[in-house]
Design an enzyme around this catalytic site. Sequence first.
Site, PDB file in Angstrom:
ATOM      1  N   SER A 131      -9.119   4.933  -2.659  1.00  0.00           N
ATOM      2  CA  SER A 131      -8.035   4.874  -3.653  1.00  0.00           C
ATOM      3  C   SER A 131      -7.160   6.118  -3.716  1.00  0.00           C
ATOM      4  O   SER A 131      -6.071   6.052  -4.298  1.00  0.00           O
ATOM      5  CB  SER A 131      -8.642   4.636  -5.024  1.00  0.00           C
ATOM      6  OG  SER A 131      -9.557   3.584  -4.950  1.00  0.00           O
ATOM      7  N   THR A 132      -7.603   7.250  -3.189  1.00  0.00           N
ATOM      8  CA  THR A 132      -6.757   8.445  -3.271  1.00  0.00           C
ATOM      9  C   THR A 132      -5.473   8.255  -2.451  1.00  0.00           C
ATOM     10  O   THR A 132      -4.553   9.051  -2.542  1.00  0.00           O
ATOM     11  CB  THR A 132      -7.506   9.703  -2.775  1.00  0.00           C
ATOM     12  OG1 THR A 132      -8.177   9.370  -1.561  1.00  0.00           O
ATOM     13  CG2 THR A 132      -8.513  10.182  -3.782  1.00  0.00           C
TER      14      THR A 132
END
Lengths: 583, 77
Positions: free
Chosen positions: A300-301
């Site tokens: 998700s980063t």
Amino acid sequence: MSLFINNKVEKTFFELSGIRRRWILVLFLLGFLTLIIRALYLQSVNKNFLQEKATATSNRVISLSADRGKITDRHGNILALSTPVFSVNANPKITKVKMSKEQRAQLESILKISSAEVDDKIFNSPKDNVYLKRHVPPSDAEQLKVLKIPGISFENDFQRFYPGGEVSANLVGFTNMENVGAEGIEKAQNSSLSGVAGRRKVLKDKLGRFVDDIDDIKLPQEGNDIRLSIDQRIQYLTYRELAKSIEDHKAQAGSAVVIDAKTGEILALANLPSYNPNNLNAGNGPTRNRAVTDVFEPGSTMKPFVVSAALDSGIVRPNQPIDISAGFMKIGSFTIHDAHAEPGRFSMTVSEVIAKSSNVGAARIGLMQDPKNLWGTLNKVGFGTRTNAGIPAEVSGALRNYKNWGVVGQATVSYGYGGINMTLLQLAQSYTVFANDGELKPITLYKRNEPVMGTKVFKKETVKTMVEMMEGVIEDGTGGNAKVKGYRVAGKTGTAEKIINGKYEKNKNIGSFVGLIPATNPRIIMAVMIDEPSVGSHFGGVVAAPVFSNVMAGAMKILNIPQDDKPQNKIPQQEKAEPKETI
Amino acid sequence: MVLFMALGKVNAEHQYRKLFSENEHQKDISRQLDLEYSQLQLEQSTLSMHSKIEDTAKKSLRMKEPEPKKIIMLEKQ
């Protein structure tokens, strides 16, 4: 008559003496000839050998060793330093080692070597020159010198010390026995650090004192000192907090990078497991600098970049609702699902997609975009390219070409899976775009004295919106544990399954967090990655975010960064002191 | 005359060697001091390690971090 006789006598005398004289002359000549031949022989055929013999007794060539440069942090605190030590040698083939039993016992106790070792090295060695022991501290060497054991000699040597120990071991590296850099900065900067040894030729008197220089002295060129951009205090904090999280969550490994958001200087880079570079024989050997040598799928980063790209090209607005289909999305036979899905919820705003870290939402936003543009953005923020921060063994990670994405590929890349992987350092660098009005800053491990130009990736307004969205991650999203009292924080959590033998392992995760602080005008970026946490949780928001919070709380004080989220403390009203009149 | 010159040369050479030897001795001392300096540098850096200072501050001086409530930020005038 008398004259005749006289004449005759004289004649016989001359005749006699003439023969003798010639004989003697010939003998003399022969004698001289022999001497001349001998002299010629010595002067020409044996010349070199004899000259060497003669000079060897009085002349000495001394090597002047160059000091290896220091490695320091940005404030000049020492990370690696060479100090002079001695090597104890013996040359049993040339000088016989003679020592009494007492001397031998003392030798063994001072050098801390066994009797068998002494036998091996001195008396049974096939080699000419043996090191009895290297890197002997000067105090021990002095004690040994007093014993005056014939055949034992001392050589100047250097030993490298690392006051930081394991805290910066993976970064700084170490040197081998020959003082050549073997790992880390020691290896990368070896030629600059090591300098060039000089030499001088001297004449010695019979007491062994130097009395004259015979040749020109070649002065040694001292090694250069290397000043890193690391701040040792932050480095220590980072290492300590990282170790704590790994311990708490029984993780395999972890890395953390702290970057000065404005200058691109790396302020701390810590890895675990680590090792003690001062004592390499103590079991756990060197381990790599994972933050630059190991790649992982970011998860998700990645989302802030995909969403920023969409915002930048005007495809979505921050408040626009995105269909998240209750956390499930099917593309052909492939299903995307949200880790933090709320049952019965079918739409989220773009801001919420970031705050709640919705994979489906990110995939939808990703699929709205032209693959070439999306790829272009990810490429511009440095994915798939080395950071060239000056750290050896750095790898580039991978960003699959958009032509080979397909629909599934484009969807998964949008939430950081499949066809993309990177090092923690790359991830940290990519976030510099959010701290510099959309400019990606080149990062470095060496102290910078001037600001650097970046590459423009996003519009200023896009970045402002994105930072606000990432503040939402901390305020009411997955990154609550990253809060730092007194400061506003923007960041993004990430949790990714590890790929082992080409398959995603559900139970083996990498929890990560990247944050910016203070959010109003980010000064510091920190990326944390915890590998295979096994106790408590595997989510980046639980295992990695607290590391950010704890390190930054300290770093803000160390760097004197003013608070931007003030607790509104009022200065207590002080009674004004009456100005005293002075006479 | 020549004899005096010769003796003078011998004397000068001797003096030169004596001074040279003395110079070497001083260089040795300088090397010793260098060594001491590098050891002191090491000692300083070991003593100034963040971990060490933190330890001393917390254990023997019983210092603690101020609570955020007690911190007052001053603005630039």
